[in-house]
Design a protein around this motif. Structure first.
Motif, PDB file in Angstrom:
ATOM      1  N   ARG A   1      39.221  22.470  78.954  1.00 51.65           N
ATOM      2  CA  ARG A   1      40.133  22.293  80.043  1.00 51.65           C
ATOM      3  C   ARG A   1      40.920  20.927  79.778  1.00 51.65           C
ATOM      4  NH1 ARG A   1      37.678  26.046  84.833  1.00 51.65           N
ATOM      5  NH2 ARG A   1      39.133  27.653  84.409  1.00 51.65           N
ATOM      6  N   GLU A   2      40.132  20.054  79.558  1.00 57.77           N
ATOM      7  CA  GLU A   2      40.601  18.586  79.639  1.00 57.77           C
ATOM      8  C   GLU A   2      41.347  18.377  78.223  1.00 57.77           C
ATOM      9  OE1 GLU A   2      37.034  15.993  79.875  1.00 57.77           O
ATOM     10  OE2 GLU A   2      36.610  16.525  81.762  1.00 57.77           O
ATOM     11  N   LEU A   3      40.687  19.015  77.029  1.00 61.02           N
ATOM     12  CA  LEU A   3      41.334  18.984  75.981  1.00 61.02           C
ATOM     13  C   LEU A   3      42.916  19.715  75.992  1.00 61.02           C
ATOM     14  CD1 LEU A   3      38.412  19.489  73.391  1.00 61.02           C
ATOM     15  CD2 LEU A   3      39.256  17.266  74.283  1.00 61.02           C
ATOM     16  N   ALA A   4      42.995  20.840  76.809  1.00 59.32           N
ATOM     17  CA  ALA A   4      44.225  21.579  76.690  1.00 59.32           C
ATOM     18  C   ALA A   4      45.350  20.696  77.343  1.00 59.32           C
ATOM     19  CB  ALA A   4      43.872  22.717  77.633  1.00 59.32           C
ATOM     20  N   GLU A   5      44.925  19.522  77.829  1.00 58.70           N
ATOM     21  CA  GLU A   5      46.176  18.685  78.190  1.00 58.70           C
ATOM     22  C   GLU A   5      46.961  17.880  77.073  1.00 58.70           C
ATOM     23  OE1 GLU A   5      44.306  15.957  80.978  1.00 58.70           O
ATOM     24  OE2 GLU A   5      43.777  17.651  82.516  1.00 58.70           O
ATOM     25  N   ARG A   6      46.209  18.294  75.987  1.00 58.46           N
ATOM     26  CA  ARG A   6      46.892  17.335  74.800  1.00 58.46           C
ATOM     27  C   ARG A   6      46.695  18.555  73.441  1.00 58.46           C
ATOM     28  NH1 ARG A   6      42.778  14.322  76.053  1.00 58.46           N
ATOM     29  NH2 ARG A   6      41.890  14.231  73.890  1.00 58.46           N
ATOM     30  N   PRO A   7      47.614  19.743  73.820  1.00 56.10           N
ATOM     31  CA  PRO A   7      47.256  20.676  72.775  1.00 56.10           C
ATOM     32  C   PRO A   7      47.832  20.549  71.425  1.00 56.10           C
ATOM     33  CG  PRO A   7      49.168  21.304  74.273  1.00 56.10           C
ATOM     34  CD  PRO A   7      48.415  20.047  74.869  1.00 56.10           C
ATOM     35  N   GLY A   8      48.735  19.726  71.258  1.00 54.73           N
ATOM     36  CA  GLY A   8      49.325  19.253  69.921  1.00 54.73           C
ATOM     37  C   GLY A   8      48.369  18.469  69.257  1.00 54.73           C
ATOM     38  N   GLU A   9      47.629  17.729  69.939  1.00 57.95           N
ATOM     39  CA  GLU A   9      46.477  16.815  69.292  1.00 57.95           C
ATOM     40  C   GLU A   9      45.152  17.520  69.025  1.00 57.95           C
ATOM     41  OE1 GLU A   9      43.901  12.890  70.569  1.00 57.95           O
ATOM     42  OE2 GLU A   9      45.813  13.373  71.716  1.00 57.95           O
ATOM     43  N   THR A  10      44.822  18.162  70.238  1.00 58.77           N
ATOM     44  CA  THR A  10      43.549  18.945  70.058  1.00 58.77           C
ATOM     45  C   THR A  10      43.252  20.457  69.425  1.00 58.77           C
ATOM     46  OG1 THR A  10      43.367  19.641  72.383  1.00 58.77           O
ATOM     47  CG2 THR A  10      42.669  17.600  71.914  1.00 58.77           C
ATOM     48  N   GLY A  11      44.511  20.949  69.574  1.00 57.94           N
ATOM     49  CA  GLY A  11      44.678  22.348  69.233  1.00 57.94           C
ATOM     50  C   GLY A  11      44.037  23.384  70.272  1.00 57.94           C
ATOM     51  N   VAL A  12      43.862  22.903  71.283  1.00 63.82           N
ATOM     52  CA  VAL A  12      43.314  23.636  72.553  1.00 63.82           C
ATOM     53  C   VAL A  12      44.441  23.734  73.486  1.00 63.82           C
ATOM     54  CG1 VAL A  12      41.519  23.854  74.176  1.00 63.82           C
ATOM     55  CG2 VAL A  12      40.970  22.645  72.225  1.00 63.82           C
ATOM     56  N   ARG A  13      44.743  25.248  73.756  1.00 59.73           N
ATOM     57  CA  ARG A  13      45.686  25.707  74.752  1.00 59.73           C
ATOM     58  C   ARG A  13      44.770  26.564  75.868  1.00 59.73           C
ATOM     59  NH1 ARG A  13      49.311  28.982  72.426  1.00 59.73           N
ATOM     60  NH2 ARG A  13      47.775  29.528  71.055  1.00 59.73           N
ATOM     61  N   LEU A  14      45.457  26.903  76.952  1.00 58.71           N
ATOM     62  CA  LEU A  14      45.204  27.553  77.938  1.00 58.71           C
ATOM     63  C   LEU A  14      46.025  28.819  77.961  1.00 58.71           C
ATOM     64  CD1 LEU A  14      43.995  25.478  80.958  1.00 58.71           C
ATOM     65  CD2 LEU A  14      42.476  26.576  79.229  1.00 58.71           C
ATOM     66  N   VAL A  15      45.422  29.826  77.523  1.00 58.85           N
ATOM     67  CA  VAL A  15      46.575  31.259  77.573  1.00 58.85           C
ATOM     68  C   VAL A  15      45.875  32.221  78.133  1.00 58.85           C
ATOM     69  CG1 VAL A  15      47.662  32.636  75.601  1.00 58.85           C
ATOM     70  CG2 VAL A  15      47.081  30.296  74.976  1.00 58.85           C
ATOM     71  N   GLU A  16      46.959  33.099  78.761  1.00 61.78           N
ATOM     72  CA  GLU A  16      46.838  34.203  79.547  1.00 61.78           C
ATOM     73  C   GLU A  16      46.525  35.379  78.654  1.00 61.78           C
ATOM     74  OE1 GLU A  16      48.265  33.910  83.930  1.00 61.78           O
ATOM     75  OE2 GLU A  16      49.582  34.383  82.392  1.00 61.78           O
ATOM     76  N   GLY A  17      45.728  36.384  78.912  1.00 66.18           N
ATOM     77  CA  GLY A  17      45.567  37.579  78.196  1.00 66.18           C
ATOM     78  C   GLY A  17      44.659  38.477  78.841  1.00 66.18           C
ATOM     79  N   ALA A  18      44.322  39.723  78.210  1.00 67.25           N
ATOM     80  CA  ALA A  18      43.561  40.661  78.730  1.00 67.25           C
ATOM     81  C   ALA A  18      42.489  41.236  77.799  1.00 67.25           C
ATOM     82  CB  ALA A  18      44.487  41.806  79.035  1.00 67.25           C
TER      83      ALA A  18
ATOM     84  N   LEU B   1      39.969  43.206  82.233  1.00 74.72           N
ATOM     85  CA  LEU B   1      40.397  41.911  82.940  1.00 74.72           C
ATOM     86  C   LEU B   1      41.541  40.960  82.691  1.00 74.72           C
ATOM     87  CD1 LEU B   1      39.252  39.012  81.556  1.00 74.72           C
ATOM     88  CD2 LEU B   1      36.959  39.730  82.314  1.00 74.72           C
ATOM     89  N   TRP B   2      42.258  40.207  83.330  1.00 74.08           N
ATOM     90  CA  TRP B   2      43.139  39.252  83.155  1.00 74.08           C
ATOM     91  C   TRP B   2      42.559  37.895  83.176  1.00 74.08           C
ATOM     92  CZ3 TRP B   2      47.817  39.862  80.534  1.00 74.08           C
ATOM     93  CH2 TRP B   2      48.802  38.969  80.542  1.00 74.08           C
ATOM     94  N   ALA B   3      42.708  37.001  82.433  1.00 70.70           N
ATOM     95  CA  ALA B   3      42.274  35.517  82.594  1.00 70.70           C
ATOM     96  C   ALA B   3      43.161  34.557  81.733  1.00 70.70           C
ATOM     97  CB  ALA B   3      40.902  35.733  82.325  1.00 70.70           C
ATOM     98  N   ARG B   4      43.030  33.646  82.138  1.00 70.71           N
ATOM     99  CA  ARG B   4      43.533  32.412  81.682  1.00 70.71           C
ATOM    100  C   ARG B   4      42.544  31.487  80.908  1.00 70.71           C
ATOM    101  NH1 ARG B   4      46.208  26.990  83.034  1.00 70.71           N
ATOM    102  NH2 ARG B   4      48.074  26.584  81.778  1.00 70.71           N
ATOM    103  N   LEU B   5      42.357  31.510  79.472  1.00 68.50           N
ATOM    104  CA  LEU B   5      41.294  31.246  78.638  1.00 68.50           C
ATOM    105  C   LEU B   5      41.769  30.108  77.788  1.00 68.50           C
ATOM    106  CD1 LEU B   5      39.112  34.296  78.317  1.00 68.50           C
ATOM    107  CD2 LEU B   5      38.829  32.882  80.208  1.00 68.50           C
ATOM    108  N   PRO B   6      40.756  29.179  77.267  1.00 69.91           N
ATOM    109  CA  PRO B   6      40.984  28.507  76.243  1.00 69.91           C
ATOM    110  C   PRO B   6      41.206  29.395  75.036  1.00 69.91           C
ATOM    111  CG  PRO B   6      39.152  27.389  77.487  1.00 69.91           C
ATOM    112  CD  PRO B   6      39.450  28.774  78.011  1.00 69.91           C
TER     113      PRO B   6
END
Length: 318
Positions: free
Chosen positions: A74-91, A125-130
């Motif tokens: 979650r901390e790394l997702a604050e810099r997605p372009g740098e770290t490659g981590v995003r928080l994305v919704e899905g099922a 389920l529906w969730a917002r995950l890394p």
């Protein structure tokens, strides 16, 4: 134990090895990573890399490691372009949100049951995950290690006792089967297809009635379609018939995928064993080995929680 001389050698440069090395180096220890292959040629590089404790035991420990890793991602997702981590919704199908809430204990805001439009399965389920783009994340991890003073060497290790360090951390994944004779470790083959993204911005995980895993993971500039789970199969060659079946299953869930231009085929071997081996061993000469492998299909998911525990074992006073 004096570990400042030759420091600590971490054997293996997948996500688990690099995360462990980063944790140790950022605690001020001298860390060297020895690896047969660069990170881009490890199993981690072909991972779909959705945060979820998949194919990993022991369950209670894996969930704890995963939740600690969730904090980091979650901390790394604050810099997605740098770290490659995003928080994305899905099922995700076959998963009761109430059961997940039981072990996640409020750590997944927005967790709910998916609607019929979001997922065809009743129990979804529906969730917002890394969701981690490993093509970005692995080089970022390597750079973070180097900034912390760690080093990386391309070296093949045939005997842990021959490594010139007072502490060795064995993060060799499937390679531990040969390196330390662990016959309980086995490959579980996973194949995926990379296509041009026709516009999907949410992920989806499902399974057929026969138990075939099916997933769609949107990454920047592409869409990952999967997958397979072939226990005991060690081939790294893409199977054209399997690739066709993967695309067909994904198109049944999201029709816009049909006809998407194929960019790449990927195959990885998940290092599965009855339970993750995370334990400390003392060699005959008094030196320490920490075994840290067997994370199955959840190496990315548990990497940081596991790394902290492995680092604690590596630096435990004797």
């Amino acid at each position: 134990m004096d570990i400042q001389g030759n420091g600590i050698v971490v054997v293996g440069s997948g996500v688990v090895g690099l995360a462990t090395a980063v944790v140790l180096a950022e605690r001020g220890l001298r860390v060297r990573v020895w690896a047969r292959d660069p990170a881009e040629r490890t199993t981690s590089a072909v991972a779909g890399a959705l945060w979820w404790p998949y194919h990993i035991e022991p369950e209670a420990a894996a969930r704890a490691w995963a939740l600690r890793s969730l904090e980091v991602y979650r901390e790394l997702a604050e810099r997605p372009g740098e770290t490659g981590v995003r928080l994305v919704e899905g099922a995700m199908g076959g998963t009761d949100p109430a059961v997940v809430e039981g072990w996640a204990a409020g750590r997944l805001p927005g967790l709910r049951r998916a609607t019929a439009l979001e997922h065809p399965a009743h129990d979804a389920l529906w969730a917002r995950l890394p969701l981690i783009d490993m093509a970005v994340h692995l080089p970022w991890l390597r750079a973070r290690l180097l900034r912390a003073g760690g080093t990386i060497e391309e070296r093949t290790v045939h005997d842990l006792a021959a490594v010139d360090a007072p502490v060795v951390v064995n993060c060799t994944g499937l390679g531990a089967r040969e390196l330390v004779g662990d016959t309980s470790l086995r490959p579980v083959r996973g194949q995926l297809v990379v296509v041009e993204n026709p516009g999907l911005d949410t992920w989806l995980v499902s399974a057929t009635a026969a138990g075939e895993p099916t997933y769609l993971f949107p990454q920047p500039g592409r869409l990952l379609l999967g997958g397979t789970s072939e226990d005991g199969v060690g081939s790294l060659e893409p199977d054209p018939a399997q690739a066709e079946a993967i695309v067909r299953r994904c198109a049944e869930l999201r029709p816009e995928v049909a006809g998407a231009r194929i960019l790449e085929h990927r195959v990885g071997l998940r290092p599965v064993r009855p339970a993750v081996r995370l334990e400390r061993e003392t060699l005959a000469d008094g030196r320490t080995v920490v075994h840290h492998y067997g994370h199955g299909g959840a190496g990315v998911t548990v990497a940081w929680g596991c790394a902290e525990e492995a680092a604690a074992l590596a630096t435990l006073a004797r």
